[in-house]
Scaffold this active site. Structure first.
Site, PDB file in Angstrom:
ATOM      1  CB  CYS A 158      -0.901  -0.040   1.233  1.00  0.00           C
ATOM      2  SG  CYS A 158      -1.713   1.506   1.637  1.00  0.00           S
ATOM      3  CB  CYS A 161       0.733   1.316   4.199  1.00  0.00           C
ATOM      4  SG  CYS A 161      -1.058   1.116   4.160  1.00  0.00           S
TER       5      CYS A 161
END
Length: 222
Positions: A158, A161
């Site tokens: 991600c 992230c």
């Protein structure tokens, strides 16, 4: 007639040039493989999370191109000035995603011709197949039952992230009594449902099992 002939030749030459330029953005497996072995190469998988978890390329980031809000949120954390190496299952979605990125300021986007299907047919390995058992809700509750625990709901694939990793480490350095518990956003679906974590990344601080605060998205500081 001579003028028309040279006009026709010029148009044909222009068309060939355009086609060559476009096709030059698609490369075969050997070239793609060699290119992504470079340090810090930005490899972008635009398949669904489910497809991604059946196996993906090394260090690939993921955003589902068919989910426009997710795609638009995650793509903005890629470096537009660095080359993006994009792929999907067979090439259709990656072509559409690459077209969008080129039209929106990305300097160079290289597509894997034939997608990950071609990669596998060439006998090359993938990683990250979802063969690990997901965390149970009971295991999660036991982990947060005592003390202060920072729950990081995210995933290596991600983009936002990954952007938050230095921020998390800085927070833990400043708050040494806080333990970190990672919840995998692609695997631990039951835990995510239990704590109502609907987006990546999500950060929740628990104290003796009770939620103290919650943040979603990217921050300079937790």
């Amino acid at each position: 007639m001579i003028y028309k002939y040279y006009t026709y030749v010029a148009l044909v030459g222009l068309l060939i040039s355009v086609v060559s330029s476009v096709s030059g953005q698609q490369v075969d497996v050997p070239v793609f493989q060699q290119s992504i072995e470079k340090k810090d190469a930005q490899v972008f998988d635009v398949r669904t999370a489910g497809e991604f978890n059946t196996g993906h390329l090394h260090h690939a980031l993921q955003a589902d191109y068919t989910k426009k809000p997710e795609f638009l949120e995650r793509v903005k954390y890629l470096d537009k000035q660095q080359t993006i190496y994009v792929y999907c299952l067979s090439g259709g979605r990656s072509a559409a995603a690459a077209k969008w990125m080129r039209e929106n300021g990305f300097r160079e986007v290289i597509e894997l011709k034939g997608g990950i299907n071609a990669w596998k047919q060439a006998g090359l390995p993938v990683e990250g197949a979802a063969d690990q058992q997901q965390m149970s809700v009971d295991t999660f509750h036991n982990a947060i039952a005592t003390g202060e625990v920072l729950v990081d709901v995210g995933a290596e694939w991600c983009p936002p992230c990954r952007k938050m990793e230095p921020v998390i480490q800085a927070y833990l350095k400043e708050n040494r009594k806080v333990r970190l518990l990672k919840v995998d956003g692609g695997r631990d679906r039951e835990v995510m449902q239990a704590i109502n974590a609907t987006s990546l990344p999500t950060f929740i601080l628990y104290r003796d099992g009770r939620e103290v605060w919650r943040k979603q998205g990217v921050y300079d500081k937790l």
